[in-house]
Design a protein around this motif. Structure first.
Motif, PDB file in Angstrom:
ATOM      1  N   ALA A  76       0.824  -1.214   0.000  1.00  0.00           N
ATOM      2  CA  ALA A  76       0.000   0.000   0.000  1.00  0.00           C
ATOM      3  C   ALA A  76       0.858   1.265   0.000  1.00  0.00           C
ATOM      4  O   ALA A  76       0.336   2.371  -0.113  1.00  0.00           O
ATOM      5  CB  ALA A  76      -0.932   0.003   1.212  1.00  0.00           C
ATOM      6  N   GLY A  77       2.190   1.106   0.154  1.00  0.00           N
ATOM      7  CA  GLY A  77       3.101   2.242   0.130  1.00  0.00           C
ATOM      8  C   GLY A  77       3.387   2.846   1.486  1.00  0.00           C
ATOM      9  O   GLY A  77       4.146   3.802   1.591  1.00  0.00           O
ATOM     10  N   ALA A  78       2.805   2.303   2.546  1.00  0.00           N
ATOM     11  CA  ALA A  78       3.014   2.837   3.891  1.00  0.00           C
ATOM     12  C   ALA A  78       4.281   2.252   4.511  1.00  0.00           C
ATOM     13  O   ALA A  78       4.637   1.105   4.233  1.00  0.00           O
ATOM     14  CB  ALA A  78       1.819   2.504   4.779  1.00  0.00           C
ATOM     15  N   GLN A  79       4.937   3.057   5.359  1.00  0.00           N
ATOM     16  CA  GLN A  79       6.093   2.541   6.073  1.00  0.00           C
ATOM     17  C   GLN A  79       5.608   1.563   7.133  1.00  0.00           C
ATOM     18  O   GLN A  79       4.742   1.887   7.945  1.00  0.00           O
ATOM     19  CB  GLN A  79       6.888   3.668   6.727  1.00  0.00           C
ATOM     20  N   MET A  80       6.159   0.365   7.094  1.00  0.00           N
ATOM     21  CA  MET A  80       5.701  -0.698   7.984  1.00  0.00           C
ATOM     22  C   MET A  80       6.292  -0.538   9.383  1.00  0.00           C
ATOM     23  O   MET A  80       7.347   0.059   9.556  1.00  0.00           O
ATOM     24  CB  MET A  80       6.047  -2.055   7.388  1.00  0.00           C
ATOM     25  N   ILE A  81       5.590  -1.110  10.364  1.00  0.00           N
ATOM     26  CA  ILE A  81       5.983  -1.039  11.767  1.00  0.00           C
ATOM     27  C   ILE A  81       6.430  -2.421  12.211  1.00  0.00           C
ATOM     28  O   ILE A  81       5.709  -3.411  12.005  1.00  0.00           O
ATOM     29  CB  ILE A  81       4.783  -0.577  12.629  1.00  0.00           C
ATOM     30  N   GLN A  96       4.236  -4.843  10.114  1.00  0.00           N
ATOM     31  CA  GLN A  96       2.819  -4.697   9.795  1.00  0.00           C
ATOM     32  C   GLN A  96       2.556  -3.339   9.160  1.00  0.00           C
ATOM     33  O   GLN A  96       3.106  -2.320   9.577  1.00  0.00           O
ATOM     34  CB  GLN A  96       1.985  -4.832  11.071  1.00  0.00           C
ATOM     35  N   CYS A  97       1.675  -3.331   8.151  1.00  0.00           N
ATOM     36  CA  CYS A  97       1.258  -2.101   7.482  1.00  0.00           C
ATOM     37  C   CYS A  97       0.249  -1.384   8.384  1.00  0.00           C
ATOM     38  O   CYS A  97      -0.763  -1.985   8.764  1.00  0.00           O
ATOM     39  CB  CYS A  97       0.621  -2.417   6.130  1.00  0.00           C
ATOM     40  N   PRO A  98       0.470  -0.110   8.726  1.00  0.00           N
ATOM     41  CA  PRO A  98      -0.471   0.603   9.583  1.00  0.00           C
ATOM     42  C   PRO A  98      -1.788   0.946   8.884  1.00  0.00           C
ATOM     43  O   PRO A  98      -2.783   1.199   9.548  1.00  0.00           O
ATOM     44  CB  PRO A  98       0.282   1.879   9.974  1.00  0.00           C
ATOM     45  N   GLN A  99      -1.813   0.918   7.549  1.00  0.00           N
ATOM     46  CA  GLN A  99      -3.044   1.228   6.809  1.00  0.00           C
ATOM     47  C   GLN A  99      -3.939   0.014   6.639  1.00  0.00           C
ATOM     48  O   GLN A  99      -5.142   0.084   6.851  1.00  0.00           O
ATOM     49  CB  GLN A  99      -2.705   1.793   5.429  1.00  0.00           C
ATOM     50  N   THR A 100      -3.345  -1.119   6.240  1.00  0.00           N
ATOM     51  CA  THR A 100      -4.141  -2.311   5.919  1.00  0.00           C
ATOM     52  C   THR A 100      -4.075  -3.386   6.995  1.00  0.00           C
ATOM     53  O   THR A 100      -4.807  -4.366   6.923  1.00  0.00           O
ATOM     54  CB  THR A 100      -3.664  -2.931   4.598  1.00  0.00           C
ATOM     55  N   ASN A 101      -3.148  -3.234   7.950  1.00  0.00           N
ATOM     56  CA  ASN A 101      -2.885  -4.227   8.999  1.00  0.00           C
ATOM     57  C   ASN A 101      -2.330  -5.536   8.451  1.00  0.00           C
ATOM     58  O   ASN A 101      -2.280  -6.534   9.164  1.00  0.00           O
ATOM     59  CB  ASN A 101      -4.116  -4.495   9.867  1.00  0.00           C
ATOM     60  N   ALA A 102      -1.934  -5.546   7.185  1.00  0.00           N
ATOM     61  CA  ALA A 102      -1.314  -6.742   6.601  1.00  0.00           C
ATOM     62  C   ALA A 102       0.066  -6.939   7.227  1.00  0.00           C
ATOM     63  O   ALA A 102       0.804  -5.987   7.466  1.00  0.00           O
ATOM     64  CB  ALA A 102      -1.184  -6.581   5.094  1.00  0.00           C
ATOM     65  N   LYS A 103       0.413  -8.205   7.499  1.00  0.00           N
ATOM     66  CA  LYS A 103       1.706  -8.543   8.086  1.00  0.00           C
ATOM     67  C   LYS A 103       2.589  -9.153   7.016  1.00  0.00           C
ATOM     68  O   LYS A 103       2.118  -9.894   6.164  1.00  0.00           O
ATOM     69  CB  LYS A 103       1.526  -9.518   9.244  1.00  0.00           C
ATOM     70  N   GLU A 104       3.873  -8.815   7.069  1.00  0.00           N
ATOM     71  CA  GLU A 104       4.858  -9.371   6.142  1.00  0.00           C
ATOM     72  C   GLU A 104       6.074  -9.814   6.939  1.00  0.00           C
ATOM     73  O   GLU A 104       6.466  -9.164   7.898  1.00  0.00           O
ATOM     74  CB  GLU A 104       5.276  -8.324   5.104  1.00  0.00           C
ATOM     75  N   PHE A 105       6.676 -10.929   6.495  1.00  0.00           N
ATOM     76  CA  PHE A 105       7.881 -11.429   7.138  1.00  0.00           C
ATOM     77  C   PHE A 105       9.084 -10.593   6.730  1.00  0.00           C
ATOM     78  O   PHE A 105       9.217 -10.196   5.571  1.00  0.00           O
ATOM     79  CB  PHE A 105       8.125 -12.889   6.763  1.00  0.00           C
TER      80      PHE A 105
END
Length: 179
Positions: free
Chosen positions: A144-149, A157-166
């Motif tokens: 989504a282009g957001a800086q992940m946390i 985790q993406c703060p916009q979509t809450n999607a998690k990535e390894f």
């Protein structure tokens, strides 16, 4: 260079820009998000801040055996010339090296803290390691282009979509962050 509308802790602003503004020539900076390339120059496609990365390496490509990176900084010193590095699968973490999945550790565009372990192959690349808790991905962007946390040592985790990535997430120490 990345164009962002907010100022993350690990980046410093160079200047404010508007859509269509010529930022630099292609050879003078790395193209990030929020920009486009035309006739050998990089232009802003958004209003925001032009950012300079304060980390060491940017992931440029991956395969099942290693990640290729551009070395941008050594410590807090920006490099004038381009240097390339490789993080091999066996140099991602200290334990369970045979279970490392490079695709779950890094993605192109990630900013990584790494240490040089030796001069690599004939193509003048440096061999790098992230096999310490303090080393690994420090900045990653979601689809989504957001800086992940970072939410653990192996997930962001993406703060916009809450999607998690390894990712192989770095436990960043204060000396690596610029105030």
């Amino acid at each position: 260079m990345r164009l962002l509308s907010a100022l993350p802790e690990n980046m410093s602003p160079l200047r404010l820009c508007v859509p269509g503004e010529k930022l630099c020539s292609v050879g003078d900076c790395n193209q990030g998000t929020g920009v486009y390339q035309r006739h050998g120059y990089i232009y802003s496609s958004l209003a925001g801040y032009v950012m300079r990365k304060n980390e060491g390496e940017e992931v440029t490509g991956i395969n099942s055996r290693f990640a290729k990176v551009h070395i941008l900084y050594v410590g807090s010193t920006p490099l004038k010339d381009r240097f390339r590095g490789t993080i091999r699968k066996e140099d991602v973490r200290e334990s369970e090296k045979d279970k490392v999945d490079i695709y779950k550790s890094f993605r192109p565009g990630d900013i990584v803290l790494a240490k040089v372990i030796s001069l690599g192959d004939v193509q003048s690349t440096y061999l790098l390691t992230t096999a310490e808790n303090e080393l690994g991905v420090v900045v990653a962007h979601s689809e989504a282009g957001a800086q992940m946390i970072p939410i653990s040592w192996r997930e962001m985790q993406c703060p916009q979509t809450n999607a998690k990535e390894f990712r192989k997430v770095a436990r960043v120490q204060p000396e690596y962050l610029e105030a």
